[in-house]
Scaffold this motif. Sequence first.
Motif, PDB file in Angstrom:
ATOM      1  N   SER A 227      -6.854 -28.507  23.231  1.00 13.65           N
ATOM      2  CA  SER A 227      -5.542 -28.031  23.698  1.00 13.65           C
ATOM      3  C   SER A 227      -4.731 -27.415  22.563  1.00 13.65           C
ATOM      4  O   SER A 227      -4.061 -26.389  22.745  1.00 13.65           O
ATOM      5  CB  SER A 227      -4.764 -29.198  24.315  1.00 13.65           C
ATOM      6  N   SER A 228      -4.791 -28.037  21.389  1.00 11.18           N
ATOM      7  CA  SER A 228      -4.022 -27.497  20.248  1.00 11.18           C
ATOM      8  C   SER A 228      -4.526 -26.122  19.843  1.00 11.18           C
ATOM      9  O   SER A 228      -3.740 -25.233  19.490  1.00 11.18           O
ATOM     10  CB  SER A 228      -4.093 -28.462  19.063  1.00 11.18           C
ATOM     11  N   ASN A 229      -5.840 -25.920  19.886  1.00  8.84           N
ATOM     12  CA  ASN A 229      -6.391 -24.595  19.578  1.00  8.84           C
ATOM     13  C   ASN A 229      -6.008 -23.575  20.629  1.00  8.84           C
ATOM     14  O   ASN A 229      -5.742 -22.408  20.318  1.00  8.84           O
ATOM     15  CB  ASN A 229      -7.913 -24.681  19.461  1.00  8.84           C
ATOM     16  N   LYS A 230      -5.960 -24.001  21.877  1.00  2.00           N
ATOM     17  CA  LYS A 230      -5.563 -23.105  22.953  1.00  2.00           C
ATOM     18  C   LYS A 230      -4.109 -22.673  22.789  1.00  2.00           C
ATOM     19  O   LYS A 230      -3.768 -21.495  22.969  1.00  2.00           O
ATOM     20  CB  LYS A 230      -5.743 -23.811  24.304  1.00  2.00           C
ATOM     21  N   GLU A 231      -3.261 -23.651  22.446  1.00  2.00           N
ATOM     22  CA  GLU A 231      -1.838 -23.338  22.258  1.00  2.00           C
ATOM     23  C   GLU A 231      -1.632 -22.400  21.078  1.00  2.00           C
ATOM     24  O   GLU A 231      -0.725 -21.571  21.079  1.00  2.00           O
ATOM     25  CB  GLU A 231      -1.051 -24.627  22.044  1.00  2.00           C
ATOM     26  N   ALA A 232      -2.483 -22.551  20.071  1.00  3.22           N
ATOM     27  CA  ALA A 232      -2.385 -21.665  18.898  1.00  3.22           C
ATOM     28  C   ALA A 232      -3.072 -20.333  19.139  1.00  3.22           C
ATOM     29  O   ALA A 232      -3.192 -19.504  18.218  1.00  3.22           O
ATOM     30  CB  ALA A 232      -2.991 -22.347  17.678  1.00  3.22           C
ATOM     31  N   GLN A 233      -3.548 -20.122  20.368  1.00  5.61           N
ATOM     32  CA  GLN A 233      -4.220 -18.895  20.776  1.00  5.61           C
ATOM     33  C   GLN A 233      -5.446 -18.601  19.907  1.00  5.61           C
ATOM     34  O   GLN A 233      -5.758 -17.461  19.574  1.00  5.61           O
ATOM     35  CB  GLN A 233      -3.236 -17.711  20.738  1.00  5.61           C
ATOM     36  N   VAL A 234      -6.128 -19.691  19.570  1.00 10.07           N
ATOM     37  CA  VAL A 234      -7.384 -19.567  18.816  1.00 10.07           C
ATOM     38  C   VAL A 234      -8.533 -19.636  19.821  1.00 10.07           C
ATOM     39  O   VAL A 234      -8.593 -20.571  20.632  1.00 10.07           O
ATOM     40  CB  VAL A 234      -7.528 -20.690  17.769  1.00 10.07           C
ATOM     41  N   PRO A 235      -9.435 -18.662  19.813  1.00 12.39           N
ATOM     42  CA  PRO A 235     -10.573 -18.702  20.740  1.00 12.39           C
ATOM     43  C   PRO A 235     -11.408 -19.972  20.514  1.00 12.39           C
ATOM     44  O   PRO A 235     -11.865 -20.220  19.395  1.00 12.39           O
ATOM     45  CB  PRO A 235     -11.376 -17.443  20.390  1.00 12.39           C
ATOM     46  N   VAL A 236     -11.531 -20.728  21.569  1.00  9.36           N
ATOM     47  CA  VAL A 236     -12.247 -22.003  21.436  1.00  9.36           C
ATOM     48  C   VAL A 236     -13.017 -22.280  22.729  1.00  9.36           C
ATOM     49  O   VAL A 236     -12.609 -21.874  23.811  1.00  9.36           O
ATOM     50  CB  VAL A 236     -11.258 -23.158  21.155  1.00  9.36           C
ATOM     51  N   ARG A 237     -14.143 -22.937  22.589  1.00  9.11           N
ATOM     52  CA  ARG A 237     -14.945 -23.323  23.763  1.00  9.11           C
ATOM     53  C   ARG A 237     -15.689 -24.618  23.453  1.00  9.11           C
ATOM     54  O   ARG A 237     -15.880 -24.976  22.289  1.00  9.11           O
ATOM     55  CB  ARG A 237     -15.924 -22.218  24.151  1.00  9.11           C
ATOM     56  N   ILE A 238     -16.052 -25.290  24.531  1.00  5.82           N
ATOM     57  CA  ILE A 238     -16.780 -26.562  24.403  1.00  5.82           C
ATOM     58  C   ILE A 238     -18.224 -26.339  24.828  1.00  5.82           C
ATOM     59  O   ILE A 238     -18.484 -25.848  25.934  1.00  5.82           O
ATOM     60  CB  ILE A 238     -16.132 -27.667  25.258  1.00  5.82           C
ATOM     61  N   VAL A 239     -19.141 -26.706  23.960  1.00  2.08           N
ATOM     62  CA  VAL A 239     -20.582 -26.585  24.246  1.00  2.08           C
ATOM     63  C   VAL A 239     -21.149 -27.990  24.434  1.00  2.08           C
ATOM     64  O   VAL A 239     -20.951 -28.864  23.578  1.00  2.08           O
ATOM     65  CB  VAL A 239     -21.318 -25.862  23.104  1.00  2.08           C
ATOM     66  N   ILE A 240     -21.830 -28.190  25.569  1.00  2.00           N
ATOM     67  CA  ILE A 240     -22.396 -29.501  25.904  1.00  2.00           C
ATOM     68  C   ILE A 240     -23.912 -29.467  25.703  1.00  2.00           C
ATOM     69  O   ILE A 240     -24.598 -28.593  26.245  1.00  2.00           O
ATOM     70  CB  ILE A 240     -22.080 -29.897  27.354  1.00  2.00           C
ATOM     71  N   THR A 241     -24.413 -30.382  24.937  1.00  2.38           N
ATOM     72  CA  THR A 241     -25.868 -30.542  24.777  1.00  2.38           C
ATOM     73  C   THR A 241     -26.234 -31.978  25.148  1.00  2.38           C
ATOM     74  O   THR A 241     -25.566 -32.920  24.725  1.00  2.38           O
ATOM     75  CB  THR A 241     -26.303 -30.261  23.331  1.00  2.38           C
ATOM     76  N   LYS A 242     -27.296 -32.103  25.929  1.00  2.00           N
ATOM     77  CA  LYS A 242     -27.717 -33.435  26.365  1.00  2.00           C
ATOM     78  C   LYS A 242     -28.383 -34.181  25.215  1.00  2.00           C
ATOM     79  O   LYS A 242     -28.989 -33.585  24.333  1.00  2.00           O
ATOM     80  CB  LYS A 242     -28.690 -33.337  27.543  1.00  2.00           C
ATOM     81  N   GLU A 243     -28.254 -35.489  25.280  1.00  2.00           N
ATOM     82  CA  GLU A 243     -28.904 -36.333  24.293  1.00  2.00           C
ATOM     83  C   GLU A 243     -30.419 -36.175  24.430  1.00  2.00           C
ATOM     84  O   GLU A 243     -30.945 -36.154  25.536  1.00  2.00           O
ATOM     85  CB  GLU A 243     -28.518 -37.798  24.535  1.00  2.00           C
ATOM     86  N   PRO A 244     -31.145 -36.015  23.328  1.00  2.38           N
ATOM     87  CA  PRO A 244     -32.598 -35.836  23.429  1.00  2.38           C
ATOM     88  C   PRO A 244     -33.262 -37.034  24.093  1.00  2.38           C
ATOM     89  O   PRO A 244     -32.896 -38.176  23.849  1.00  2.38           O
ATOM     90  CB  PRO A 244     -33.039 -35.699  21.964  1.00  2.38           C
ATOM     91  N   GLU A 245     -34.227 -36.742  24.956  1.00  2.00           N
ATOM     92  CA  GLU A 245     -34.928 -37.787  25.681  1.00  2.00           C
ATOM     93  C   GLU A 245     -36.189 -38.171  24.942  1.00  2.00           C
ATOM     94  O   GLU A 245     -36.951 -37.316  24.489  1.00  2.00           O
ATOM     95  CB  GLU A 245     -35.281 -37.307  27.099  1.00  2.00           C
ATOM     96  N   LYS A 246     -36.384 -39.447  24.806  1.00  2.00           N
ATOM     97  CA  LYS A 246     -37.552 -39.949  24.081  1.00  2.00           C
ATOM     98  C   LYS A 246     -38.669 -40.275  25.070  1.00  2.00           C
ATOM     99  O   LYS A 246     -38.455 -40.816  26.121  1.00  2.00           O
ATOM    100  CB  LYS A 246     -37.183 -41.215  23.298  1.00  2.00           C
ATOM    101  N   GLY A 247     -39.874 -39.950  24.632  1.00  2.11           N
ATOM    102  CA  GLY A 247     -41.039 -40.351  25.430  1.00  2.11           C
ATOM    103  C   GLY A 247     -41.101 -39.697  26.788  1.00  2.11           C
ATOM    104  O   GLY A 247     -41.651 -40.264  27.718  1.00  2.11           O
ATOM    105  N   SER A 248     -40.512 -38.500  26.955  1.00  2.00           N
ATOM    106  CA  SER A 248     -40.525 -37.862  28.264  1.00  2.00           C
ATOM    107  C   SER A 248     -41.919 -37.357  28.591  1.00  2.00           C
ATOM    108  O   SER A 248     -42.693 -36.956  27.741  1.00  2.00           O
ATOM    109  CB  SER A 248     -39.516 -36.711  28.297  1.00  2.00           C
ATOM    110  N   ARG A 249     -42.230 -37.358  29.839  1.00  2.11           N
ATOM    111  CA  ARG A 249     -43.532 -36.888  30.312  1.00  2.11           C
ATOM    112  C   ARG A 249     -43.336 -36.385  31.728  1.00  2.11           C
ATOM    113  O   ARG A 249     -42.803 -37.081  32.573  1.00  2.11           O
ATOM    114  CB  ARG A 249     -44.557 -38.021  30.294  1.00  2.11           C
ATOM    115  N   ASN A 250     -43.784 -35.173  31.994  1.00  2.00           N
ATOM    116  CA  ASN A 250     -43.559 -34.639  33.330  1.00  2.00           C
ATOM    117  C   ASN A 250     -44.596 -35.160  34.316  1.00  2.00           C
ATOM    118  O   ASN A 250     -45.577 -35.795  33.955  1.00  2.00           O
ATOM    119  CB  ASN A 250     -43.549 -33.092  33.310  1.00  2.00           C
TER     120      ASN A 250
END
Length: 731
Positions: A227-250
């Motif tokens: 919010s503070s970056n938005k108010e300061a008119q600074v271009p900002v975005r949130i990037v979501i990355t999932k936690e790596p999965e251990k032992g995955s197998r399809n």
Amino acid sequence: MTKGLKQRSRERLREEREERETETEKEEQNKEQSIMAWHPYKLKRKWDEWNLRVTVLVSLFFQIVLIFRAPSRKRTGGRIVTLTIWAAYLLADWIAAFAVGLISNGQGNGCDVHPLNEDLAAFWAPFLLLHLGGPDTITAFSLEDNELWIRHLLGLLIQLIAVAYVFLQSISNKLWIPTVLMIFAGLIKYAERTRALYMACLGNFKASMLPKPDAGPNYAQLMEEYSSNKEAQVPVRIVITKEPEKGSRNTDEEKNLQTEKIEEIDVVKEGYNFFNTFKGLIVDHMFSFHERRVSRKFFFERNPIDAFSVMEVELNFMYDVLFTKTGAVHGKIGYSFRVICSVLIVVSFCLFASFHKHGFHQFDIAVTYTLLVGAVVLDLIAHVKLIFSDWTVVKLNNSIKLKCSKAATKIVYAIRKGLSFDKKWRWSKSVSQLSLINYCLNKRFKWIDTAADHIGLKDFLDELRYKEYKSVEKDKLREIIFEQLKDKAVKAEDSKIAKEIFSARGNWVLSQHLCPHPEILASVSEEVEYDESLLLWHVATELCYFTGETDPNCDEETKNKREICMILSEYMLYLLVMRPTMMSAVLGIGQIRFQDTCAEAKKFFQKGQSGTSLLKRRGKEVCDALLGVDTVVKPIKVKGDRSKSLLFDACMLAKDLNKLKFENRWKIMSEVWVELLSYAASHIRPNGHAQQLSKGGELITFVWLLMAHFGLGDQFRIEAGHARAKLIVNK
């Protein structure tokens, strides 16, 4: 001379008369003495003299019975074995507490014939405290006993005060040192039992597995920066990355997994690992999809025999935690107190053996030695069982400090296997059987049923008379159950499909086979209650088994499926009728339907369709007679719905099933029965499964656990870990 003969004759007659009178007097005196021996006052004197001596020996006897017989209850569900252990379990506590009360009241010490020395009486009291602690093999007879841990804690305090009171009464006790040592040993044993009950209490058991509070990533701080970056008119975005999965197998990889066989010692290790992961099942714990993947991977690689062996070990660990002292003993603190307790008992034995016993009665000395030897031997047996248990095997294997841990593990396991403490099996390897038709044909005398019903023994007598056993050790039952659940698990690519399979009770199978008879599909539809479907299919399976056309050229697999249908059919009816408490979650009005169906069947068997009794006939003749009834009109339209009997509805279902080809019929029926079994297994309350571990174990409990291992359930609710949010500022 004649006079002399007459005189001698008279004297001889007089002597004979006197002898007869003397014998008569002696007989009367013996009768009087015999009567006096049973006089209430005499009996009271005898009781006062021997009550304490007898009770302490009986208390020791019950400890011996429990330490040797209690483990057998997890390998057999027999009523007689269970009743014996139940009686010994209750009487052991009662007789020990009663004996402590006798000592504290001073009874048995004031006898005129064989007075009990006060020093010995005070020395015997701690042994009873030791007995109240019970053997390692049983702390609770049922799960409800664990909930009474506060009562046992209060009992510990009361009995400890009573023993201390006895000791203080004889403060000048010559045996005060061994008495004090035995008091501490008894305190440790009783405290172990109380702690084991506390830890096995389901509320505490669940609390011990709760994870630490997790608030997740700092959402408020991230949004404040955003919010503070938005108010300061600074271009900002949130990037979501999932936690790596251990032992995955399809799923494709899971399909191609090769079945591998594992060694016996690895079965114990894997069983312990899965026990640690899935022990929360009995308290509705939730699991992550990572745990689901790990479990699925392992069981997809196993053959049915190894899979069931691993689950046997897993359930055995669960039994130990819930019904024995294992939870309180296995650990550094537990081991330390166990060693201290053993040292105290041995030192007490040595001190008494070296003590000058002048003034003690020989029988009382023998009783004391019996108590001491019993305490030493029972403690030694407990140590041997402890050292060569599955718990020691896995703890040695997991130890990284011992360089020779692997070698030690193999040695311990080899000795344990040679000693065969737990035999070669950990559950009964049998399934109970109950046939509705046989139940109706094998009637008892009515007055026996009436009398048994009034005193609450009808269910007990029913189980003794109608219950049968079939072994699952050598047949194909476990293999078919495993393979069918495995095939379903492969299709369960996500949680949605897994829950659909989890909720299926025959309809999934019939929809997959595209069954051409809608009446068959309707028998397991959602509109029909589960207990109604089960009873319909039970009677229909018996009718098809005895009357359907057979194919002499069919393969061995089809023959196995035909037999398995009967086994599962009679097993599920047994659970419905004989285990209503366990099946309460899916029971509905099953018992009403069962008794109404039995009433109609008995009525039909008495007169038959042509007025001929069928009570002396069996198998095919009875089933042919049932199927000979014309069922063009549904029974509910003729009889109404007051009676909940399903006898002729099942006949209609059997006729539809008999229209299917022989191989296809038994293939579909076997899959429907596995689905009915798995539905009940997954919907029974978890504590219902846990309760059966102390009664020989049930096949349905293994199915419940296997479904969880294959990920077929609603326990897996954590689909992903924390999302990793990054605040990206574009300059």
